[in-house]
Write a protein that holds these residues in place. Structure first.
Motif, PDB file in Angstrom:
ATOM      1  N   GLY A 188      41.296  32.333  41.735  1.00 26.40           N
ATOM      2  CA  GLY A 188      41.419  33.645  41.108  1.00 26.40           C
ATOM      3  C   GLY A 188      40.222  34.548  41.315  1.00 26.40           C
ATOM      4  O   GLY A 188      40.199  35.666  40.819  1.00 26.40           O
ATOM      5  N   SER A 189      39.221  34.104  42.055  1.00 25.94           N
ATOM      6  CA  SER A 189      38.034  34.919  42.275  1.00 25.94           C
ATOM      7  C   SER A 189      38.254  35.901  43.419  1.00 25.94           C
ATOM      8  O   SER A 189      39.199  35.769  44.194  1.00 25.94           O
ATOM      9  CB  SER A 189      36.831  34.030  42.576  1.00 25.94           C
ATOM     10  N   ARG A 190      37.379  36.860  43.523  1.00 24.69           N
ATOM     11  CA  ARG A 190      37.429  37.782  44.658  1.00 24.69           C
ATOM     12  C   ARG A 190      37.049  37.007  45.911  1.00 24.69           C
ATOM     13  O   ARG A 190      36.153  36.182  45.876  1.00 24.69           O
ATOM     14  CB  ARG A 190      36.473  38.944  44.457  1.00 24.69           C
ATOM     15  N   THR A 248      43.927  38.097  43.215  1.00 19.11           N
ATOM     16  CA  THR A 248      45.285  38.096  42.679  1.00 19.11           C
ATOM     17  C   THR A 248      45.575  39.259  41.737  1.00 19.11           C
ATOM     18  O   THR A 248      46.631  39.893  41.878  1.00 19.11           O
ATOM     19  CB  THR A 248      45.595  36.740  42.014  1.00 19.11           C
ATOM     20  N   PRO A 249      44.697  39.596  40.778  1.00 24.54           N
ATOM     21  CA  PRO A 249      45.024  40.740  39.908  1.00 24.54           C
ATOM     22  C   PRO A 249      45.229  42.039  40.694  1.00 24.54           C
ATOM     23  O   PRO A 249      46.137  42.823  40.384  1.00 24.54           O
ATOM     24  CB  PRO A 249      43.810  40.845  38.978  1.00 24.54           C
ATOM     25  N   GLU A 250      44.426  42.258  41.719  1.00 30.04           N
ATOM     26  CA  GLU A 250      44.561  43.460  42.542  1.00 30.04           C
ATOM     27  C   GLU A 250      45.875  43.443  43.333  1.00 30.04           C
ATOM     28  O   GLU A 250      46.559  44.463  43.459  1.00 30.04           O
ATOM     29  CB  GLU A 250      43.366  43.547  43.482  1.00 30.04           C
ATOM     30  N   TYR A 251      46.234  42.290  43.863  1.00 29.42           N
ATOM     31  CA  TYR A 251      47.477  42.123  44.620  1.00 29.42           C
ATOM     32  C   TYR A 251      48.692  42.428  43.742  1.00 29.42           C
ATOM     33  O   TYR A 251      49.550  43.239  44.109  1.00 29.42           O
ATOM     34  CB  TYR A 251      47.524  40.679  45.130  1.00 29.42           C
ATOM     35  N   ILE A 252      48.744  41.806  42.591  1.00 27.15           N
ATOM     36  CA  ILE A 252      49.872  42.009  41.677  1.00 27.15           C
ATOM     37  C   ILE A 252      49.949  43.465  41.241  1.00 27.15           C
ATOM     38  O   ILE A 252      51.032  44.078  41.256  1.00 27.15           O
ATOM     39  CB  ILE A 252      49.768  41.069  40.454  1.00 27.15           C
ATOM     40  N   ASP A 253      48.808  44.043  40.884  1.00 26.85           N
ATOM     41  CA  ASP A 253      48.780  45.427  40.439  1.00 26.85           C
ATOM     42  C   ASP A 253      49.278  46.372  41.531  1.00 26.85           C
ATOM     43  O   ASP A 253      50.088  47.267  41.272  1.00 26.85           O
ATOM     44  CB  ASP A 253      47.362  45.818  40.003  1.00 26.85           C
TER      45      ASP A 253
END
Length: 172
Positions: A62-64, A74-79
């Motif tokens: 989950g890290s950059r 992952t947060p950037e991808y999903i967003d």
């Protein structure tokens, strides 16, 4: 048969996969031009793969990504995908953008991957076997100096183990 019967399920974009050449919006436009009602974006998430080297335990899940890693944040991808999906819907565009991921298998990653897909809203999980004996089969061609039957057996054994460990995958 549903309207999504011919959705392309294996797509990468250069925004998130190091081996892709198209940006996401270009990939969507090409799929639409081909008459597809949608795609599943399945960008590479090959944890512990840096360039062509397998380095187990390199960075936390989950890290950059660090330079050369075959993962995305992952947060950037999903967003980004949720934003593009919402833009399509608000424009009245019937094209379906589904959120997937291509997980590069290694035995020690099966459970961390399970936690990741349980946490994020993936529509599809594609499991892939890119390495044998901790060697990326694309770059380390020494595997192919062995007898064909030995290499095929090694690969099939890896697939069997991957299927057992990654029972949450939708596509092999």
């Amino acid at each position: 048969m549903t309207d999504l019967a011919f959705v392309d399920v294996h797509n990468h974009c250069k925004d998130f996969s190091p081996d892709a050449s198209q940006p996401l919006l270009e990939r969507i436009a090409e799929a639409r031009d081909l008459g597809l009602p949608g795609i599943i974006l399945t960008d590479h998430y090959d944890k512990d793969l840096v360039a062509q080297d397998l380095l187990p335990g390199l960075s936390p899940m989950g890290s950059r990504p660090k330079p050369g890693e075959w993962i995305f944040y992952t947060p950037e991808y999903i967003d980004r995908l949720l934003t593009e999906r919402a833009a399509l819907a608000s424009a009245g565009d019937p094209f379906k953008l589904l959120i997937g991921v291509e997980l590069g298998y290694a035995p020690q990653l099966a459970e961390p991957y399970r936690a990741m897909i349980d946490f994020y809203p993936f529509d599809c999980v594609l499991a892939s076997l890119h390495s044998l004996e901790f060697k990326d089969v694309y770059y380390f061609r020494d595997l192919y100096t062995r007898e064909k039957l030995a290499v095929y057996s090694l690969y099939l054994e890896g697939l069997i183990q991957m299927l057992k460990d990654m029972d949450y995958a939708n596509i092999l």
